[in-house]
Design a protein around this motif. Structure first.
Motif, PDB file in Angstrom:
ATOM      1  N   GLY A  66      31.779  56.177  51.634  1.00 48.42           N
ATOM      2  CA  GLY A  66      30.692  55.366  52.175  1.00 48.42           C
ATOM      3  C   GLY A  66      29.812  56.110  53.160  1.00 48.42           C
ATOM      4  N   MET A  67      30.252  57.289  53.604  1.00 46.45           N
ATOM      5  CA  MET A  67      29.455  58.083  54.547  1.00 46.45           C
ATOM      6  C   MET A  67      28.697  59.159  53.782  1.00 46.45           C
ATOM      7  SD  MET A  67      30.143  57.010  57.719  1.00 46.45           S
ATOM      8  CE  MET A  67      29.616  58.339  58.761  1.00 46.45           C
ATOM      9  N   THR A  68      27.475  59.433  54.217  1.00 48.14           N
ATOM     10  CA  THR A  68      26.700  60.529  53.643  1.00 48.14           C
ATOM     11  C   THR A  68      26.173  61.402  54.773  1.00 48.14           C
ATOM     12  OG1 THR A  68      24.707  59.162  53.595  1.00 48.14           O
ATOM     13  CG2 THR A  68      25.987  59.275  51.562  1.00 48.14           C
ATOM     14  N   GLU A  69      26.108  62.676  54.508  1.00 52.74           N
ATOM     15  CA  GLU A  69      25.603  63.617  55.502  1.00 52.74           C
ATOM     16  C   GLU A  69      24.112  63.381  55.703  1.00 52.74           C
ATOM     17  OE1 GLU A  69      25.769  68.381  56.499  1.00 52.74           O
ATOM     18  OE2 GLU A  69      26.481  67.664  54.566  1.00 52.74           O
ATOM     19  N   VAL A  70      23.666  63.428  56.934  1.00 52.70           N
ATOM     20  CA  VAL A  70      22.240  63.309  57.228  1.00 52.70           C
ATOM     21  C   VAL A  70      21.606  64.639  56.842  1.00 52.70           C
ATOM     22  CG1 VAL A  70      20.503  62.937  59.017  1.00 52.70           C
ATOM     23  CG2 VAL A  70      22.669  61.659  59.089  1.00 52.70           C
ATOM     24  N   ALA A  71      20.680  64.587  55.889  1.00 56.90           N
ATOM     25  CA  ALA A  71      20.086  65.798  55.323  1.00 56.90           C
ATOM     26  C   ALA A  71      19.450  66.661  56.400  1.00 56.90           C
ATOM     27  CB  ALA A  71      19.040  65.426  54.272  1.00 56.90           C
ATOM     28  N   GLU A  72      19.708  67.949  56.316  1.00 58.38           N
ATOM     29  CA  GLU A  72      19.133  68.970  57.178  1.00 58.38           C
ATOM     30  C   GLU A  72      19.387  68.733  58.662  1.00 58.38           C
ATOM     31  OE1 GLU A  72      15.103  69.908  56.134  1.00 58.38           O
ATOM     32  OE2 GLU A  72      15.507  69.609  54.011  1.00 58.38           O
ATOM     33  N   SER A  73      20.463  68.027  58.991  1.00 57.87           N
ATOM     34  CA  SER A  73      20.784  67.777  60.400  1.00 57.87           C
ATOM     35  C   SER A  73      21.780  68.782  60.944  1.00 57.87           C
ATOM     36  CB  SER A  73      21.365  66.371  60.561  1.00 57.87           C
ATOM     37  OG  SER A  73      22.650  66.299  59.964  1.00 57.87           O
ATOM     38  N   GLY A  74      22.431  69.506  60.049  1.00 58.65           N
ATOM     39  CA  GLY A  74      23.484  70.411  60.483  1.00 58.65           C
ATOM     40  C   GLY A  74      22.974  71.773  60.881  1.00 58.65           C
ATOM     41  N   LEU A  75      23.739  72.386  61.746  1.00 58.24           N
ATOM     42  CA  LEU A  75      23.462  73.768  62.105  1.00 58.24           C
ATOM     43  C   LEU A  75      24.783  74.490  62.275  1.00 58.24           C
ATOM     44  CD1 LEU A  75      23.935  74.551  65.397  1.00 58.24           C
ATOM     45  CD2 LEU A  75      22.139  72.853  65.576  1.00 58.24           C
ATOM     46  N   SER A  76      24.751  75.747  62.028  1.00 58.90           N
ATOM     47  CA  SER A  76      25.952  76.564  62.148  1.00 58.90           C
ATOM     48  C   SER A  76      25.529  77.970  62.511  1.00 58.90           C
ATOM     49  CB  SER A  76      26.717  76.573  60.825  1.00 58.90           C
ATOM     50  OG  SER A  76      27.841  77.407  60.907  1.00 58.90           O
ATOM     51  N   PHE A  77      26.123  78.499  63.572  1.00 59.82           N
ATOM     52  CA  PHE A  77      25.855  79.884  63.899  1.00 59.82           C
ATOM     53  C   PHE A  77      27.063  80.504  64.562  1.00 59.82           C
ATOM     54  CE2 PHE A  77      24.145  77.365  67.358  1.00 59.82           C
ATOM     55  CZ  PHE A  77      24.546  78.026  68.508  1.00 59.82           C
ATOM     56  N   ASP A  78      27.176  81.807  64.357  1.00 63.83           N
ATOM     57  CA  ASP A  78      28.302  82.562  64.893  1.00 63.83           C
ATOM     58  C   ASP A  78      27.938  83.148  66.251  1.00 63.83           C
ATOM     59  OD1 ASP A  78      30.066  82.187  62.749  1.00 63.83           O
ATOM     60  OD2 ASP A  78      29.021  83.709  61.592  1.00 63.83           O
ATOM     61  N   MET A  79      28.926  83.131  67.130  1.00 60.98           N
ATOM     62  CA  MET A  79      28.794  83.734  68.450  1.00 60.98           C
ATOM     63  C   MET A  79      29.924  84.751  68.592  1.00 60.98           C
ATOM     64  SD  MET A  79      28.010  80.288  70.669  1.00 60.98           S
ATOM     65  CE  MET A  79      28.583  81.083  72.125  1.00 60.98           C
ATOM     66  N   PRO A  80      29.866  85.610  69.556  1.00 55.76           N
ATOM     67  CA  PRO A  80      30.945  86.595  69.727  1.00 55.76           C
ATOM     68  C   PRO A  80      32.327  85.953  69.898  1.00 55.76           C
ATOM     69  CG  PRO A  80      29.067  87.210  71.063  1.00 55.76           C
ATOM     70  CD  PRO A  80      28.770  85.858  70.483  1.00 55.76           C
ATOM     71  N   ASN A  81      32.398  84.780  70.543  1.00 57.26           N
ATOM     72  CA  ASN A  81      33.695  84.133  70.761  1.00 57.26           C
ATOM     73  C   ASN A  81      34.011  83.048  69.732  1.00 57.26           C
ATOM     74  OD1 ASN A  81      31.691  82.463  71.764  1.00 57.26           O
ATOM     75  ND2 ASN A  81      32.939  81.685  73.433  1.00 57.26           N
ATOM     76  N   GLY A  82      33.231  82.933  68.664  1.00 56.52           N
ATOM     77  CA  GLY A  82      33.475  81.944  67.611  1.00 56.52           C
ATOM     78  C   GLY A  82      32.181  81.319  67.137  1.00 56.52           C
ATOM     79  N   ARG A  83      32.306  80.349  66.255  1.00 55.61           N
ATOM     80  CA  ARG A  83      31.102  79.715  65.715  1.00 55.61           C
ATOM     81  C   ARG A  83      30.900  78.327  66.313  1.00 55.61           C
ATOM     82  NH1 ARG A  83      32.812  78.270  59.512  1.00 55.61           N
ATOM     83  NH2 ARG A  83      34.922  77.629  60.020  1.00 55.61           N
ATOM     84  N   ILE A  84      29.665  77.889  66.251  1.00 58.64           N
ATOM     85  CA  ILE A  84      29.311  76.539  66.671  1.00 58.64           C
ATOM     86  C   ILE A  84      28.714  75.840  65.459  1.00 58.64           C
ATOM     87  CG2 ILE A  84      27.769  75.145  68.099  1.00 58.64           C
ATOM     88  CD1 ILE A  84      28.093  77.176  70.292  1.00 58.64           C
ATOM     89  N   VAL A  85      29.207  74.634  65.202  1.00 56.50           N
ATOM     90  CA  VAL A  85      28.732  73.837  64.080  1.00 56.50           C
ATOM     91  C   VAL A  85      28.412  72.447  64.595  1.00 56.50           C
ATOM     92  CG1 VAL A  85      29.315  72.854  61.825  1.00 56.50           C
ATOM     93  CG2 VAL A  85      30.205  75.103  62.465  1.00 56.50           C
ATOM     94  N   GLU A  86      27.257  71.912  64.192  1.00 57.31           N
ATOM     95  CA  GLU A  86      26.908  70.530  64.472  1.00 57.31           C
ATOM     96  C   GLU A  86      26.414  69.904  63.183  1.00 57.31           C
ATOM     97  OE1 GLU A  86      24.645  69.290  67.765  1.00 57.31           O
ATOM     98  OE2 GLU A  86      25.541  70.741  69.132  1.00 57.31           O
ATOM     99  N   ALA A  87      26.808  68.654  62.960  1.00 58.30           N
ATOM    100  CA  ALA A  87      26.379  67.936  61.769  1.00 58.30           C
ATOM    101  C   ALA A  87      26.433  66.441  62.059  1.00 58.30           C
ATOM    102  CB  ALA A  87      27.262  68.276  60.579  1.00 58.30           C
ATOM    103  N   PHE A  88      25.721  65.676  61.241  1.00 61.46           N
ATOM    104  CA  PHE A  88      25.685  64.228  61.383  1.00 61.46           C
ATOM    105  C   PHE A  88      25.916  63.591  60.014  1.00 61.46           C
ATOM    106  CE2 PHE A  88      23.221  65.855  64.861  1.00 61.46           C
ATOM    107  CZ  PHE A  88      23.484  64.992  65.919  1.00 61.46           C
TER     108      PHE A  88
END
Length: 119
Positions: free
Chosen positions: A39-61
């Motif tokens: 019943g849930m769908t990802e909000v189109a083009e809302s996610g971001l993902s990038f790598d940093m020296p100490n790990g990655r950061i991901v955000e999504a809706f």
């Protein structure tokens, strides 16, 4: 017969818990192994993902006509099967990453904000 009834109950519980991942709607595109509840769908083009020296950061809706409590229960049943350890109802850890789930009601829908960041 007395042994058979509790055994059936235990098998039904194990089956219900094991279906959590199998019944997922799909997975977030920004994070390949984070399932979406039916019943849930990802909000189109809302996610971001990038790598940093100490790990990655991901955000999504994601959005859907579910109750926040049902969404939280879905992740409580599903995420441990994927290697996540529960810190609280809305926070999980796996390896050096922390997953946070935030929910917000918008009309008849609940929006879930997923954040994954290094510890």
């Amino acid at each position: 017969m007395r042994i058979f009834t509790p055994l059936l109950g235990a098998l039904a519980l194990i089956l219900a818990l094991s279906l959590g991942t199998a019944r997922a709607q799909g997975f977030l595109s920004a994070y390949e192994d984070l399932p979406l509840p039916p019943g849930m769908t990802e909000v189109a083009e809302s996610g971001l993902s990038f790598d940093m020296p100490n790990g990655r950061i991901v955000e999504a809706f994601a959005r859907g006509p579910l109750r926040a409590t049902d969404i939280i229960a879905f992740y409580a049943a599903t995420l441990p099967q994927l290697g996540w350890t529960r810190d609280s109802d809305r926070q999980y850890r796996r390896e050096a990453e922390v997953l946070t789930l935030e929910t917000q009601t918008e009309g008849r829908n609940v929006v879930v904000h997923f954040t994954i960041a290094p510890e």
